[in-house]
Design a protein around this motif. Sequence first.
Motif, PDB file in Angstrom:
ATOM      1  N   GLY A 188       0.666  -1.337  -0.028  1.00  0.00           N
ATOM      2  CA  GLY A 188      -0.031  -0.059  -0.015  1.00  0.00           C
ATOM      3  C   GLY A 188       0.828   1.054  -0.084  1.00  0.00           C
ATOM      4  O   GLY A 188       0.502   2.203  -0.722  1.00  0.00           O
ATOM      5  N   ASP A 189       1.970   1.283   0.676  1.00  0.00           N
ATOM      6  CA  ASP A 189       2.825   2.292   0.950  1.00  0.00           C
ATOM      7  C   ASP A 189       3.474   2.456  -0.666  1.00  0.00           C
ATOM      8  O   ASP A 189       3.462   3.525  -1.116  1.00  0.00           O
ATOM      9  CB  ASP A 189       3.842   2.067   1.817  1.00  0.00           C
ATOM     10  N   PHE A 190       4.079   1.434  -1.119  1.00  0.00           N
ATOM     11  CA  PHE A 190       4.308   1.591  -2.599  1.00  0.00           C
ATOM     12  C   PHE A 190       3.574   1.896  -3.404  1.00  0.00           C
ATOM     13  O   PHE A 190       3.934   2.775  -4.443  1.00  0.00           O
ATOM     14  CB  PHE A 190       5.091   0.264  -3.033  1.00  0.00           C
ATOM     15  N   MET A 191       2.386   1.601  -3.554  1.00  0.00           N
ATOM     16  CA  MET A 191       1.342   2.069  -4.524  1.00  0.00           C
ATOM     17  C   MET A 191       1.061   3.444  -4.186  1.00  0.00           C
ATOM     18  O   MET A 191       0.748   4.158  -5.114  1.00  0.00           O
ATOM     19  CB  MET A 191      -0.124   1.198  -3.996  1.00  0.00           C
ATOM     20  N   ALA A 192       0.739   3.979  -2.926  1.00  0.00           N
ATOM     21  CA  ALA A 192       0.873   5.369  -2.865  1.00  0.00           C
ATOM     22  C   ALA A 192       1.824   6.186  -3.123  1.00  0.00           C
ATOM     23  O   ALA A 192       1.897   7.261  -3.913  1.00  0.00           O
ATOM     24  CB  ALA A 192       0.656   5.468  -1.311  1.00  0.00           C
ATOM     25  N   ARG A 193       2.988   5.812  -3.259  1.00  0.00           N
ATOM     26  CA  ARG A 193       4.357   6.524  -3.661  1.00  0.00           C
ATOM     27  C   ARG A 193       4.475   6.232  -5.117  1.00  0.00           C
ATOM     28  O   ARG A 193       5.270   7.264  -5.827  1.00  0.00           O
ATOM     29  CB  ARG A 193       5.546   6.137  -2.570  1.00  0.00           C
ATOM     30  N   PHE A 194       4.440   5.145  -5.473  1.00  0.00           N
ATOM     31  CA  PHE A 194       5.010   4.580  -6.739  1.00  0.00           C
ATOM     32  C   PHE A 194       3.787   4.491  -7.869  1.00  0.00           C
ATOM     33  O   PHE A 194       4.171   4.151  -9.095  1.00  0.00           O
ATOM     34  CB  PHE A 194       5.904   3.777  -6.772  1.00  0.00           C
ATOM     35  N   GLY A 195       2.619   4.195  -7.437  1.00  0.00           N
ATOM     36  CA  GLY A 195       1.779   3.775  -8.313  1.00  0.00           C
ATOM     37  C   GLY A 195       1.455   2.365  -8.727  1.00  0.00           C
ATOM     38  O   GLY A 195       0.647   2.146  -9.328  1.00  0.00           O
ATOM     39  N   ALA A 196       2.479   1.766  -8.162  1.00  0.00           N
ATOM     40  CA  ALA A 196       2.542  -0.022  -8.599  1.00  0.00           C
ATOM     41  C   ALA A 196       3.331  -0.724  -7.439  1.00  0.00           C
ATOM     42  O   ALA A 196       3.988  -0.041  -6.937  1.00  0.00           O
ATOM     43  CB  ALA A 196       2.999  -0.157  -9.879  1.00  0.00           C
ATOM     44  N   ALA A 197       3.085  -1.960  -7.521  1.00  0.00           N
ATOM     45  CA  ALA A 197       3.839  -2.814  -6.641  1.00  0.00           C
ATOM     46  C   ALA A 197       3.715  -4.187  -7.121  1.00  0.00           C
ATOM     47  O   ALA A 197       2.828  -4.676  -7.631  1.00  0.00           O
ATOM     48  CB  ALA A 197       3.195  -2.586  -5.004  1.00  0.00           C
ATOM     49  N   ARG A 198       4.683  -4.996  -6.668  1.00  0.00           N
ATOM     50  CA  ARG A 198       4.739  -6.439  -6.784  1.00  0.00           C
ATOM     51  C   ARG A 198       5.031  -7.124  -5.676  1.00  0.00           C
ATOM     52  O   ARG A 198       5.844  -6.621  -4.608  1.00  0.00           O
ATOM     53  CB  ARG A 198       6.194  -6.721  -7.837  1.00  0.00           C
ATOM     54  N   VAL A 199       4.271  -8.060  -5.287  1.00  0.00           N
ATOM     55  CA  VAL A 199       4.494  -8.993  -4.152  1.00  0.00           C
ATOM     56  C   VAL A 199       4.585 -10.344  -4.546  1.00  0.00           C
ATOM     57  O   VAL A 199       3.723 -10.938  -5.318  1.00  0.00           O
ATOM     58  CB  VAL A 199       3.144  -8.778  -3.392  1.00  0.00           C
ATOM     59  N   TYR A 200       5.647 -11.152  -4.102  1.00  0.00           N
ATOM     60  CA  TYR A 200       5.899 -12.416  -4.502  1.00  0.00           C
ATOM     61  C   TYR A 200       6.670 -13.423  -3.485  1.00  0.00           C
ATOM     62  O   TYR A 200       7.521 -12.602  -2.932  1.00  0.00           O
ATOM     63  CB  TYR A 200       5.919 -12.794  -5.845  1.00  0.00           C
ATOM     64  N   THR A 201       6.473 -14.586  -3.599  1.00  0.00           N
ATOM     65  CA  THR A 201       7.418 -15.433  -2.748  1.00  0.00           C
ATOM     66  C   THR A 201       7.964 -16.732  -3.459  1.00  0.00           C
ATOM     67  O   THR A 201       7.209 -17.062  -4.894  1.00  0.00           O
ATOM     68  CB  THR A 201       6.574 -16.062  -1.605  1.00  0.00           C
ATOM     69  N   ASN A 202       8.960 -17.202  -3.728  1.00  0.00           N
ATOM     70  CA  ASN A 202       9.476 -18.172  -4.498  1.00  0.00           C
ATOM     71  C   ASN A 202       9.250 -19.586  -3.569  1.00  0.00           C
ATOM     72  O   ASN A 202       9.375 -19.689  -2.389  1.00  0.00           O
ATOM     73  CB  ASN A 202      10.867 -18.055  -4.671  1.00  0.00           C
ATOM     74  N   LEU A 203       9.421 -20.678  -4.450  1.00  0.00           N
ATOM     75  CA  LEU A 203       9.238 -22.066  -3.763  1.00  0.00           C
ATOM     76  C   LEU A 203      10.219 -22.928  -4.489  1.00  0.00           C
ATOM     77  O   LEU A 203      10.574 -22.573  -5.822  1.00  0.00           O
ATOM     78  CB  LEU A 203       7.785 -22.656  -3.988  1.00  0.00           C
ATOM     79  N   GLY A 204      10.811 -23.954  -3.946  1.00  0.00           N
ATOM     80  CA  GLY A 204      11.362 -24.943  -4.581  1.00  0.00           C
ATOM     81  C   GLY A 204      12.873 -24.398  -5.162  1.00  0.00           C
ATOM     82  O   GLY A 204      13.500 -23.670  -4.472  1.00  0.00           O
TER      83      GLY A 204
END
Length: 114
Positions: free
Chosen positions: A77-93
């Motif tokens: 939400g902070d990134f969206m407010a400041r930069f207009g977009a965001a990525r959120v992910y985790t990796n497996l294996g």
Amino acid sequence: MTDSTCDFYCGKILKGLLDVPVYYENERVFAFHHTNPLWENHVVLLPKKHVESLITLEDADNDLLLELMQTAKMIAGDFMARFGAARVYTNLGEYQSSKHLHWHIGAGPQLRPY
């Protein structure tokens, strides 16, 4: 189960052996600005408790998972407010270089290849 002293986050970050710029911290979660960012703005979010990955979470970890998701939501939400977009992910294996559950939250131009 992986020896938690051997993963990068337990062995270095959470023990304070590597100085990282803290974005957010409380008694259960830790978020810091990535020291070799993939994007212009790149935060890593992890539980302080050793959990190997998203799929190794147990029912007893539901409150921790909820807290991690609330924290990811706050950072995104902070990134969206400041930069207009965001990525959120985790990796497996094999995509998971450190066997400690963590999320990458990023915004801005990509600085280097994956």
